[in-house]
Design a protein around this motif. Structure first.
Motif, PDB file in Angstrom:
ATOM      1  N   GLU A   1       0.843  -1.203   0.000  1.00  0.00           N
ATOM      2  CA  GLU A   1       0.000   0.000   0.000  1.00  0.00           C
ATOM      3  C   GLU A   1       0.879   1.254   0.000  1.00  0.00           C
ATOM      4  O   GLU A   1       0.543   2.253  -0.614  1.00  0.00           O
ATOM      5  CB  GLU A   1      -0.886  -0.034   1.246  1.00  0.00           C
ATOM      6  N   LEU A   2       2.000   1.188   0.701  1.00  0.00           N
ATOM      7  CA  LEU A   2       2.905   2.337   0.772  1.00  0.00           C
ATOM      8  C   LEU A   2       3.815   2.422  -0.447  1.00  0.00           C
ATOM      9  O   LEU A   2       4.602   3.344  -0.567  1.00  0.00           O
ATOM     10  CB  LEU A   2       3.780   2.247   2.029  1.00  0.00           C
ATOM     11  N   GLU A   3       3.739   1.438  -1.319  1.00  0.00           N
ATOM     12  CA  GLU A   3       4.546   1.381  -2.544  1.00  0.00           C
ATOM     13  C   GLU A   3       6.031   1.451  -2.249  1.00  0.00           C
ATOM     14  O   GLU A   3       6.771   2.245  -2.822  1.00  0.00           O
ATOM     15  CB  GLU A   3       4.138   2.510  -3.501  1.00  0.00           C
ATOM     16  N   ARG A   4       6.471   0.625  -1.324  1.00  0.00           N
ATOM     17  CA  ARG A   4       7.904   0.571  -1.046  1.00  0.00           C
ATOM     18  C   ARG A   4       8.456  -0.765  -1.543  1.00  0.00           C
ATOM     19  O   ARG A   4       7.699  -1.696  -1.780  1.00  0.00           O
ATOM     20  CB  ARG A   4       8.136   0.696   0.465  1.00  0.00           C
ATOM     21  N   ILE A   5       9.790  -0.828  -1.724  1.00  0.00           N
ATOM     22  CA  ILE A   5      10.432  -2.058  -2.184  1.00  0.00           C
ATOM     23  C   ILE A   5       9.987  -3.215  -1.301  1.00  0.00           C
ATOM     24  O   ILE A   5       9.942  -3.060  -0.098  1.00  0.00           O
ATOM     25  CB  ILE A   5      11.969  -1.910  -2.143  1.00  0.00           C
ATOM     26  N   PRO A   6       9.640  -4.385  -1.780  1.00  0.00           N
ATOM     27  CA  PRO A   6       9.701  -4.828  -3.184  1.00  0.00           C
ATOM     28  C   PRO A   6       8.462  -4.484  -4.006  1.00  0.00           C
ATOM     29  O   PRO A   6       8.315  -5.024  -5.076  1.00  0.00           O
ATOM     30  CB  PRO A   6       9.837  -6.340  -3.033  1.00  0.00           C
ATOM     31  N   PHE A   7       7.605  -3.634  -3.528  1.00  0.00           N
ATOM     32  CA  PHE A   7       6.363  -3.340  -4.256  1.00  0.00           C
ATOM     33  C   PHE A   7       6.389  -1.951  -4.885  1.00  0.00           C
ATOM     34  O   PHE A   7       5.337  -1.364  -5.093  1.00  0.00           O
ATOM     35  CB  PHE A   7       5.154  -3.448  -3.324  1.00  0.00           C
ATOM     36  N   ASP A   8       7.568  -1.380  -5.136  1.00  0.00           N
ATOM     37  CA  ASP A   8       7.589  -0.003  -5.618  1.00  0.00           C
ATOM     38  C   ASP A   8       7.507   0.071  -7.138  1.00  0.00           C
ATOM     39  O   ASP A   8       8.067   0.972  -7.755  1.00  0.00           O
ATOM     40  CB  ASP A   8       8.823   0.740  -5.099  1.00  0.00           C
ATOM     41  N   VAL A   9       6.800  -0.881  -7.746  1.00  0.00           N
ATOM     42  CA  VAL A   9       6.678  -0.890  -9.212  1.00  0.00           C
ATOM     43  C   VAL A   9       6.066   0.390  -9.756  1.00  0.00           C
ATOM     44  O   VAL A   9       6.406   0.831 -10.843  1.00  0.00           O
ATOM     45  CB  VAL A   9       5.823  -2.070  -9.698  1.00  0.00           C
ATOM     46  N   SER A  10       5.146   0.998  -8.995  1.00  0.00           N
ATOM     47  CA  SER A  10       4.422   2.137  -9.551  1.00  0.00           C
ATOM     48  C   SER A  10       5.282   3.384  -9.612  1.00  0.00           C
ATOM     49  O   SER A  10       4.953   4.310 -10.324  1.00  0.00           O
ATOM     50  CB  SER A  10       3.165   2.406  -8.732  1.00  0.00           C
ATOM     51  N   HIS A  11       6.364   3.446  -8.849  1.00  0.00           N
ATOM     52  CA  HIS A  11       7.327   4.514  -9.160  1.00  0.00           C
ATOM     53  C   HIS A  11       8.756   3.996  -9.196  1.00  0.00           C
ATOM     54  O   HIS A  11       9.641   4.541  -8.574  1.00  0.00           O
ATOM     55  CB  HIS A  11       7.174   5.749  -8.271  1.00  0.00           C
TER      56      HIS A  11
ATOM     57  N   VAL B   1      24.433 -14.808  -3.773  1.00  0.00           N
ATOM     58  CA  VAL B   1      23.325 -13.857  -3.621  1.00  0.00           C
ATOM     59  C   VAL B   1      22.529 -13.791  -4.922  1.00  0.00           C
ATOM     60  O   VAL B   1      21.302 -13.886  -4.928  1.00  0.00           O
ATOM     61  CB  VAL B   1      23.849 -12.452  -3.257  1.00  0.00           C
ATOM     62  N   ALA B   2      23.252 -13.671  -6.044  1.00  0.00           N
ATOM     63  CA  ALA B   2      22.562 -13.530  -7.330  1.00  0.00           C
ATOM     64  C   ALA B   2      21.726 -14.762  -7.631  1.00  0.00           C
ATOM     65  O   ALA B   2      20.638 -14.669  -8.182  1.00  0.00           O
ATOM     66  CB  ALA B   2      23.579 -13.285  -8.439  1.00  0.00           C
ATOM     67  N   ILE B   3      22.211 -15.933  -7.261  1.00  0.00           N
ATOM     68  CA  ILE B   3      21.486 -17.153  -7.610  1.00  0.00           C
ATOM     69  C   ILE B   3      20.399 -17.470  -6.592  1.00  0.00           C
ATOM     70  O   ILE B   3      19.310 -17.908  -6.937  1.00  0.00           O
ATOM     71  CB  ILE B   3      22.470 -18.336  -7.754  1.00  0.00           C
ATOM     72  N   GLN B   4      20.683 -17.198  -5.315  1.00  0.00           N
ATOM     73  CA  GLN B   4      19.751 -17.656  -4.287  1.00  0.00           C
ATOM     74  C   GLN B   4      18.715 -16.626  -3.866  1.00  0.00           C
ATOM     75  O   GLN B   4      17.701 -16.985  -3.283  1.00  0.00           O
ATOM     76  CB  GLN B   4      20.536 -18.139  -3.071  1.00  0.00           C
ATOM     77  N   GLU B   5      18.958 -15.355  -4.122  1.00  0.00           N
ATOM     78  CA  GLU B   5      17.970 -14.353  -3.745  1.00  0.00           C
ATOM     79  C   GLU B   5      16.831 -14.406  -4.750  1.00  0.00           C
ATOM     80  O   GLU B   5      16.986 -14.029  -5.913  1.00  0.00           O
ATOM     81  CB  GLU B   5      18.627 -12.963  -3.712  1.00  0.00           C
ATOM     82  N   LYS B   6      15.658 -14.870  -4.282  1.00  0.00           N
ATOM     83  CA  LYS B   6      14.560 -15.169  -5.195  1.00  0.00           C
ATOM     84  C   LYS B   6      14.052 -13.937  -5.931  1.00  0.00           C
ATOM     85  O   LYS B   6      13.742 -13.998  -7.114  1.00  0.00           O
ATOM     86  CB  LYS B   6      13.410 -15.828  -4.424  1.00  0.00           C
ATOM     87  N   THR B   7      13.961 -12.800  -5.224  1.00  0.00           N
ATOM     88  CA  THR B   7      13.397 -11.623  -5.895  1.00  0.00           C
ATOM     89  C   THR B   7      14.291 -11.178  -7.044  1.00  0.00           C
ATOM     90  O   THR B   7      13.800 -10.734  -8.073  1.00  0.00           O
ATOM     91  CB  THR B   7      13.201 -10.463  -4.915  1.00  0.00           C
ATOM     92  N   PHE B   8      15.606 -11.300  -6.861  1.00  0.00           N
ATOM     93  CA  PHE B   8      16.516 -10.941  -7.957  1.00  0.00           C
ATOM     94  C   PHE B   8      16.438 -11.976  -9.068  1.00  0.00           C
ATOM     95  O   PHE B   8      16.309 -11.641 -10.239  1.00  0.00           O
ATOM     96  CB  PHE B   8      17.949 -10.822  -7.443  1.00  0.00           C
ATOM     97  N   TRP B   9      16.491 -13.230  -8.672  1.00  0.00           N
ATOM     98  CA  TRP B   9      16.519 -14.297  -9.663  1.00  0.00           C
ATOM     99  C   TRP B   9      15.265 -14.283 -10.533  1.00  0.00           C
ATOM    100  O   TRP B   9      15.326 -14.464 -11.739  1.00  0.00           O
ATOM    101  CB  TRP B   9      16.688 -15.655  -8.965  1.00  0.00           C
ATOM    102  N   ASN B  10      14.081 -14.044  -9.899  1.00  0.00           N
ATOM    103  CA  ASN B  10      12.842 -13.994 -10.673  1.00  0.00           C
ATOM    104  C   ASN B  10      12.855 -12.884 -11.710  1.00  0.00           C
ATOM    105  O   ASN B  10      12.148 -12.955 -12.703  1.00  0.00           O
ATOM    106  CB  ASN B  10      11.647 -13.775  -9.734  1.00  0.00           C
ATOM    107  N   ARG B  11      13.614 -11.833 -11.433  1.00  0.00           N
ATOM    108  CA  ARG B  11      13.639 -10.720 -12.382  1.00  0.00           C
ATOM    109  C   ARG B  11      14.536 -10.986 -13.585  1.00  0.00           C
ATOM    110  O   ARG B  11      14.423 -10.303 -14.601  1.00  0.00           O
ATOM    111  CB  ARG B  11      14.107  -9.435 -11.685  1.00  0.00           C
ATOM    112  N   VAL B  12      15.483 -11.916 -13.474  1.00  0.00           N
ATOM    113  CA  VAL B  12      16.401 -12.158 -14.590  1.00  0.00           C
ATOM    114  C   VAL B  12      16.169 -13.510 -15.245  1.00  0.00           C
ATOM    115  O   VAL B  12      16.611 -13.742 -16.363  1.00  0.00           O
ATOM    116  CB  VAL B  12      17.882 -12.051 -14.132  1.00  0.00           C
ATOM    117  N   ASP B  13      15.449 -14.397 -14.566  1.00  0.00           N
ATOM    118  CA  ASP B  13      15.239 -15.744 -15.080  1.00  0.00           C
ATOM    119  C   ASP B  13      14.275 -15.710 -16.263  1.00  0.00           C
ATOM    120  O   ASP B  13      13.132 -15.261 -16.116  1.00  0.00           O
ATOM    121  CB  ASP B  13      14.687 -16.615 -13.939  1.00  0.00           C
ATOM    122  N   GLY B  14      14.736 -16.161 -17.422  1.00  0.00           N
ATOM    123  CA  GLY B  14      13.876 -16.216 -18.600  1.00  0.00           C
ATOM    124  C   GLY B  14      13.552 -14.880 -19.221  1.00  0.00           C
ATOM    125  O   GLY B  14      12.636 -14.768 -20.026  1.00  0.00           O
ATOM    126  N   VAL B  15      14.310 -13.853 -18.852  1.00  0.00           N
ATOM    127  CA  VAL B  15      14.054 -12.502 -19.359  1.00  0.00           C
ATOM    128  C   VAL B  15      15.061 -12.193 -20.462  1.00  0.00           C
ATOM    129  O   VAL B  15      16.226 -12.555 -20.361  1.00  0.00           O
ATOM    130  CB  VAL B  15      14.185 -11.494 -18.186  1.00  0.00           C
TER     131      VAL B  15
END
Lengths: 363, 408
Positions: free
Chosen positions: A216-226, B195-209
């Protein structure tokens, strides 16, 4: 005689709204929370953070705000000018109004417990309505600016809203179910007397709530909108000068609201020593705090302490993750958060209606 | 309602400009992305905002001066252009430089690769919004920056090479100090790989992109980690080694890093693993550093010759084409920077992805605009600067060559 009393009453109420638990205090908290947020975020990133304005840079948010106020204020030619200028003001007003509901000190001595400046039966629903409206204003802000980045940002805000509003509401409703009230101050009072097994039921909704409020606050990891590297601050891209200053202030106040509402609904509000099961604390100390002016200082400090903990948790979340893509957010929101929130509601109902009576635990 | 009447609602097409100035771009470049909702349906890559006329300027300078000019082509891979130009002149002059000079030159190059790849890793983390890892990786990049400073005296633009060798020697204390710091660096790089391989939020952003298939990578002539991330084995260090790379290859301890993933994650893994490999190379070079002089004197006038010097820069193969004419100045010098080869496949990798992935896809080739942009027309007679489209320029060029008989 009657006339003067009424006049005095209005004066004192005005002072409350303007100064202490009202606008001035909220703004003060907003700037302080922003400093804590920035400092914690920086230290966790192995940086120093704000340092030069005031002690350890504590005045930096204020300086940023004042400096932005003095900057050139531009309105794009293609923007809908009146609505465009209205957005920051509406955002600020809405966020301050939201904060008025947070119970910090005893505003109505005739009622037991602590109330916010605004408090009535069912204010929780109004609160949820207003916070959704704030997101709607953000969505409109992007479209008003007639900027492709703004429009993409708005669309993303909308998607964020539909994914995380439901878990947010489902989480917020849990304390209401446990205490049988829709009034924030009553819920808070109810939480104070809750049995430990009942209080344990609040852990899962607290986690859901913290994740959703981060969205709701749009902060990382949800800061897609800015997302600055993708769409250059999205819906904020055309705002500058005073308008941007007000928007930033509104966002900071939303942080105060987020931390405050978490404190009130999940962490037991501005009570701390009262929870110690000794007569000295739970009776003598509590009565003293409720009846004398020391209570105002004590409650405020406890409220700030608990809020700071929440702000630090939110800052930690901001540090630990990369930004999600919008499709990943929607996916995660609907496949994980919404079911989890519904399961949580189910669990609470089952526990209250069937499991706890069988085990012999009562409220 | 029959299926024939069904209306398909497509979101309106919006054209979003990324650049010439954009927070995701560290240098000016222009990418027009046409999007439907969040999907990129068309992309137009438009570069040429950073032209400085270095090649023309070089023709009026001596070889030794060009060496320092070449280093200013790029701030990140400065040793690349500096060293490769020195190598080109040495080839043209047909001199062999001392072994120790070769080792030190290669060492500078490899240290530069380490710093460039860590820099890229930080930028990649930043592009996907992972600022914490960005700050951490850049903090540890300071280790290699300090190493380069101790080695060459400068943090950037090392000016390490001269024609016929290198300018500074490596003392015994420096050697041992560099070796200890390499251990620390290796430990940190292994951590970032995890970190690059195991951090899911990072990996999801580069995997298959940003998928660049092996066939497309070959067809569009991709080079460097971009190609190796798509499983195309091109690496000048192993395919056509010069300097001390010959010894490195012959030692058999090192291998080309390839990834079969073909996406941004593949390129990221290639870069990170390559950094660890580079650290090992540096260690090998320092441990096997031969004794001897570090510089061979070369006559300033270089006989007429035409050479092509290749080197694997951090971003890919860099080509220096040099024509000498018997004076102390180059007749013609052409630099083909690796980014230039990687642009070709950019449109293909962008289309079909999400708008949110555009910055990381752009960053995945590690673009270096100032390396690449080297074409503009400045009329010195009447101070006229005009930007000319490519097709008109081609017509003019053909006309000019017809009139001048194909001579440079």
């Amino acid at each position: 005689m009657m006339q003067t009393l009424q006049f005095l009453d209005i004066l004192i109420w005005g002072l409350w709204v303007l100064l202490f638990p009202g606008i001035f205090f909220i703004t003060f908290l907003a700037l302080l929370w922003e400093w804590i947020d920035r400092k914690v975020y920086a230290r966790l990133q192995n940086r120093i953070g704000p340092l030069h304005t005031g002690w350890q840079g504590i005045l930096q948010p204020l300086m940023d705000f004042l400096k932005l106020l003095g900057k050139e204020d531009l309105t794009p030619k293609r923007a809908d000018k009146r609505s465009f200028s209205a957005v920051p003001v509406i955002m600020l007003v809405l966020s301050i109004t939201l904060c008025m509901f947070i119970p910090i000190v005893d505003m109505d001595p005739s009622l037991p417990g602590i109330q916010g400046i605004l408090s009535f039966e069912g204010d929780l629903i109004l609160l949820l309505f207003l916070s959704s409206m704030l997101v709607a204003v953000i969505m409109l802000a992007g479209y008003f600016s007639s900027n492709p980045f703004g429009q993409v940002g708005s669309a993303r805000t909308g998607m964020l809203l539909i994914s995380f509003e439901i878990p947010l509401i489902a989480a917020i409703v849990t304390p209401a179910i446990l205490t049988g009230s829709l009034r924030i101050s009553t819920i808070m009072e109810g939480l104070k007397t809750l049995n430990i097994p009942y209080a344990l039921l609040l852990i899962l909704p607290l986690v859901i709530f913290l994740i959703s409020i981060q969205a709701e606050l749009e902060r990382i990891p949800f800061d897609v909108s800015h997302a600055e590297t993708e769409i250059v601050h999205g819906w904020q891209v055309e705002f500058s000068g005073k308008k941007l200053a007000l928007i930033h202030m509104a966002e900071d106040i939303m942080l105060v609201f987020a931390a405050g509402i978490t404190t009130s609904l999940f962490l037991g509000g501005p009570y701390l020593l009262e929870f110690i099961p000794l007569d000295v604390f739970s009776v003598t100390f509590a009565t003293l705090m409720q009846t004398s002016w020391i209570g105002w200082v004590y409650y405020t400090l406890v409220f700030m302490f608990k809020s700071i903990i929440v702000v630090m948790i939110l800052s930690n979340m901001r540090t630990a993750f990369a930004r999600w893509r919008i499709d990943q957010i929607v996916h995660y929101g609907w496949k994980f958060m919404v079911p989890l929130a519904l399961v949580n509601l189910l669990l609470v109902q089952l526990a209250i209606v069937y499991i706890f009576p069988i085990l012999g635990v009562i409220v | 309602m029959s299926t024939g009447n069904r209306k398909t609602v497509t979101p309106p097409r919006v054209t979003i400009p990324i650049g010439p100035q954009h927070p995701a771009l560290k240098e000016p470049g222009m990418f027009k992305l046409t999007i439907e909702g969040e999907r990129i349906v068309d992309a137009e890559v438009n570069i040429g905002y950073n032209h400085r006329g270095i090649e023309k300027l070089a023709e009026s300078k001596t070889h030794l001066q060009v060496l320092y000019l070449a280093e200013r082509i790029c701030g990140i891979c400065s040793a690349t252009h500096n060293g490769n130009y020195a190598q080109a002149v040495e080839m043209a002059a047909e001199v062999e430089i001392p072994e120790r000079a070769k080792f030190i030159r290669t060492l500078t190059w490899e240290l530069e690769r380490i710093h460039s790849h860590i820099l890229w890793l930080g930028v990649a983390f930043h592009e996907v919004g992972f600022d914490t890892a960005f700050m951490y990786s850049w903090r540890d990049r300071e280790i290699v920056m300090d190493m380069l400073e101790d080695l060459s005296g400068n943090r950037v633009n090392y000016s390490m090479n001269t024609i016929g060798g290198v300018r500074r020697n490596v003392s015994e204390e420096l050697r041992s100090s560099l070796l200890t710091r390499l251990d620390k660096l290796e430990e940190r790089m292994i951590y970032y790989r995890d970190v690059a391989i195991q951090e899911k939020t990072f990996w999801n952003r580069v995997d298959g992109v940003g998928v660049l298939e092996t066939s497309v990578a070959r067809a569009t002539g991709a080079v460097g980690p971009t190609a190796r991330g798509s499983n195309v084995p091109v690496d000048v260090r192993f395919n056509d080694p010069t300097q001390a790379y010959v010894h490195l290859r012959d030692s058999g301890e090192f291998e080309m890093i390839l990834s079969e993933r073909c996406d941004v994650a593949g390129r990221a893994i290639v870069r990170v693993v390559e950094t660890i490999e580079s650290i090992k190379m540096c260690r090998w070079l320092l441990q096997n550093l031969p004794d001897g002089p570090i510089r061979e004197r070369v006559r300033p006038r270089v006989q007429p010759n035409e050479v092509l010097a290749r080197y694997e820069a951090p971003r890919g193969e860099v080509v220096h084409y040099l024509v000498t004419n018997g004076t102390d100045k180059p007749e013609r010098w052409k630099v083909r920077a690796p980014t230039h080869a990687n642009w070709v496949s950019m449109r293909h990798t962008l289309i079909g992805n999400y708008l949110a992935d555009a910055p990381i896809i752009l960053a995945a080739i590690d673009p270096c605009f100032s390396c690449t942009d080297r074409v503009t027309i400045v009329d010195t007679d009447d101070n006229l600067i005009e930007s000319v489209p490519l097709d008109i320029m081609r017509v003019r060029a053909n006309k000019w060559y017809r009139q001048n008989g194909g001579k440079f």
